[in-house]
Design an enzyme around this catalytic site. Structure first.
Site, short mmCIF file in Angstrom:
data_model
loop_
_atom_site.label_atom_id
_atom_site.label_comp_id
_atom_site.label_asym_id
_atom_site.label_seq_id
_atom_site.Cartn_x
_atom_site.Cartn_y
_atom_site.Cartn_z
N SER A 97 0.86 -1.19 0.00
CA SER A 97 0.00 0.00 0.00
C SER A 97 0.89 1.23 0.00
O SER A 97 2.02 1.20 0.51
CB SER A 97 -0.90 0.02 1.24
OG SER A 97 -1.56 1.27 1.36
N TYR B 27 -3.17 -0.59 10.54
CA TYR B 27 -3.11 -0.96 9.11
C TYR B 27 -1.79 -0.50 8.49
O TYR B 27 -1.09 -1.28 7.83
CB TYR B 27 -4.29 -0.32 8.37
CG TYR B 27 -4.26 -0.54 6.87
CD1 TYR B 27 -4.70 -1.74 6.33
CD2 TYR B 27 -3.81 0.46 6.02
CE1 TYR B 27 -4.67 -1.93 4.95
CE2 TYR B 27 -3.78 0.28 4.65
CZ TYR B 27 -4.21 -0.93 4.11
OH TYR B 27 -4.18 -1.13 2.76
#
Length: 696
Positions: free
Chosen positions: A573, A586
């Site tokens: 990500s 996260y």
């Protein structure tokens, strides 16, 4: 050498025109019935034909035609497009120009001058058999029961004993014009015969109607099978060898999964192969019996068989209980010996006109107590090779039950394996796709990025294993990609070490090994620091950091055993380098994944294994993560409606474009498709340009 001349059939049947649509419909129906039952013929084996009349569009006069299965078709799925259509008068006129046995291959090119109209499919080598036999309907099949008689040492006597004068023995001859002429002569000289047994090869039957022809074919097949069952001796493969009985199912499959990557690597020495595993009762019983080493060494006989399986298999000569390490060491020794034996076989018979040796690796590897590993350039080819060897086992069983198994001479096998006509077939194959022969395992593959990645990899030629926590969705997603020859779906909880090991075993058994892993499984929780619980933290890290580690470790073990390199791609990500609000758990786990890429690239490079990552921006559309609550949480953080979150993300990028699952899939393919063969440890941004996430 010339054959008999015959009257022009258009004069015999002047002004009589059959309904060609009806002739073709009946032929296709008969072909599909015969070809869909494995007792009658093997996959893509045999052919069928029908003769009839139609009006010549140029002269307006009746013209006699032959409709016959074209080259490369399969009887079980044959359609009209798979039929070659030839003018019978012109085909039979070729007898007057036949140059003799030494030049019979030239007749195949001559078929092009006998085609009617556009001609349909390319005529096969067996076209002469169908055109020259004076019968309106002809079937040529490769049933196990028929080939058992055809490969028995006393096949001629057995043919007479089983069928009487209704079926005539024809000695082995390579398929072609002369064989067709031989069968036509037998039909002429034996007016009461309904078919022939072709030595070492198969059967041919005929009839005045499509129904009669099919009836005669089935009568020959069933009569041979019944005779073998009634008169064959018990245990034709001999007694069970001590220690060679099949292992219990789970133990058998575990051992198969442990050996499969090693065997696939050996079978891919010359070129990468896809594998298939079979532990059917026929295979396990054959390998348990005392005679299996002798019979396996004799090899297969029917051309359809050994063109798929090579002249003989590689057989592990250890009992079922032998430890894995001992099996691996012995397999390596036997593989080296097999390659030398195959090279010797090639050089024994090759001439200056022979095609180059195509490869010396085995297509079939037999492991007592475990089963059979078969290989090919794609999954279907590998699976069908295994099916053909099962056919060969059945043939050997029948021949040994009545007599002794005697395949055609090795020199004849070489003449067919390295036949210029077979070589021409290989040259006509389309160029392989970039990921052909590559086997990919994608986690979190039932939706979103994972599903899009699986679709792209399959489209580029890979076999794909779609692993997901939801097995039903994974199976459904795999079915969208094609049959199990293309993709399979299975359950995988990436936080479960034993479950990951089981999933990798199933992937290996499905396709022979693994070449490419995409660590995509994930979840997202959007919470500020003070609201993030230890459970939240552990859950995020268990799925993505620990899960990626477990999958990569299991995959690396397979890669190293195969010794063919490999690719691991992490779907990371932009958050691995971008510090955004309210996603501590996260983003931290994404940073963990990002560094795993670097660490594993450094460690696994010595094995030719490349490890790279993809850093997407938020992928909203099609994402299971965003649909599961993450989207609503992120929309709340940024103060936009959830329905506009994708547009919001797009507007903050340099390109003002929304990132979709297929964009991430494109990056995975770019990293693994071959053009970046010297790239490892790289992170590819797929974020439409987020300046704060630029890599430094």
């Amino acid at each position: 050498m010339t054959g008999r001349s015959t009257p022009d059939r258009s004069q015999v049947k002047e002004n009589i025109v059959t309904n060609p649509d009806s002739v073709v419909a009946d032929l296709l129906a008969r072909s599909n019935r015969l070809g869909s039952d494995p007792k009658n013929t093997n996959f893509a084996g045999g052919n069928a034909s029908a003769k009839g009349t139609d009006l010549d569009p140029v002269t307006g006069r009746p013209v006699d035609l032959l409709w016959v299965k074209g080259s490369g078709g399969d009887l079980g799925t044959l359609t009209e497009k798979g039929l070659a259509v030839l003018r019978l008068d012109r085909l039979r006129a070729l007898r007057e120009v036949y140059p003799g046995l030494d030049r019979e291959d030239e007749m195949v090119a001559a078929f092009d001058y006998t085609l009617h109209g556009k001609g349909g499919a390319a005529p096969s080598i067996d076209t002469a058999m169908h055109g020259l036999v004076e019968a309106d309907h002809v079937d040529h099949l490769h049933p196990d029961s028929g080939i058992a008689i055809a490969t028995a040492a006393d096949g001629p006597a057995l043919t007479e004993k089983i069928f009487g004068g209704a079926v005539v023995w024809v000695p082995w001859r390579r398929p072609g014009w002369q064989l067709g002429q031989d069968i036509a002569d037998v039909k002429r000289d034996n007016p009461d015969a309904v078919g022939v047994v072709l030595g070492g090869h198969g059967i041919t039957a005929w009839g005045a109607t499509s129904e009669e022809c099919e009836r005669n074919s089935l009568w020959m097949i069933d009569t041979a099978a019944a005779y073998i069952a009634e008169h064959g001796r018990p245990e034709p493969f001999g007694p069970v060898l001590d220690g060679y009985a099949p292992l219990p199912e789970q133990e058998r499959r575990n051992k198969a999964a442990a050996l499969a990557p090693v065997i696939r690597g050996l079978a891919s020495t010359d070129r990468r192969q896809v594998g298939h595993f079979t532990d059917s009762d026929e295979v396990l019983d054959f390998l348990a019996r005392a005679e299996h080493p002798r019979l396996a060494e004799l090899g297969t006989s029917c051309p359809d068989h050994f063109l798929r399986t090579k002249v003989k298999p590689l057989v592990l000569d250890l009992p079922a209980s032998a430890p894995i390490d001992e099996c691996v060491e012995r397999l390596r020794e036997l593989h080296a010996r097999y390659r030398q034996d195959y090279a010797d076989y090639y050089h024994r018979y090759a001439t200056e006109d022979s095609p180059p040796m195509r490869g010396a690796d085995p297509a079939i590897v037999l492991v007592p107590g475990v089963g059979m590993f078969s290989f090919g350039g794609d999954k279907q080819t590998a699976r069908v090779a295994g099916e053909f060897y099962v056919n060969a086992i059945n043939v050997m069983r029948g021949a040994e039950a009545l007599s002794s198994y005697r395949p055609i001479d090795e020199s004849e096998k070489f003449r067919i394996e390295y036949w210029e006509l077979e070589e021409a077939k290989l040259r006509r194959r389309p160029a392989p796709k970039p990921l052909a022969t590559r086997i990919a395992l994608v986690t979190g593959a039932a939706s979103g990025i994972g599903k899009a990645t699986a679709e792209r990899l399959a489209r580029e030629g890979a076999n794909v294993v779609l692993a997901d926590l939801d097995a039903d969705k994974a199976t459904a997603a795999a079915a969208e990609l094609g049959s199990s020859d293309v993709a399979v779906g299975l359950h995988a909880d990436v936080t479960d070490e034993a479950g990951i090991a089981a999933a990798v075993r199933e992937a290996v058994l499905a396709f022979g090994g693994i070449d490419l892993v995409v660590n995509n499984a994930g979840l997202s929780l959007s919470k500020p620091l003070l609201e993030t619980t230890a459970e939240d933290w552990d859950r995020q890290h268990d799925v993505m950091a620990k899960g990626s580690f477990l999958v990569s470790r299991a995959a690396a073990e397979v890669f190293i055993a195969q010794d063919m390199g490999g690719d691991i791609v992490y779907i990371v990500s932009k958050n691995s380098v971008f510090a955004g609000p309210n996603n501590i758990a996260y983003s931290a786990t994404k940073a963990d994944q990002a560094h795993q890429v670097r660490l594993l690239a450094a460690e696994l490079g010595q094995y030719g294994i490349r490890v790279n990552g993809v850093n997407p921006d938020g992928v909203v559309r099609g994402s299971g993560i965003f649909a599961g609550g993450w989207g609503a949480e992120r929309a709340k953080v940024y103060g936009v409606p959830e329905s506009e979150l994708g547009a919001f993300y797009a507007q903050r990028t340099l390109l003002k474009r929304e990132v979709l699952p297929e964009h991430v899939a494109n990056a995975v393919f770019a990293l693994t498709g071959g053009d970046l063969s010297h790239t490892t440890g790289l992170h590819v941004p797929v974020d439409a340009g987020v300046a704060a996430a630029f890599l430094r």
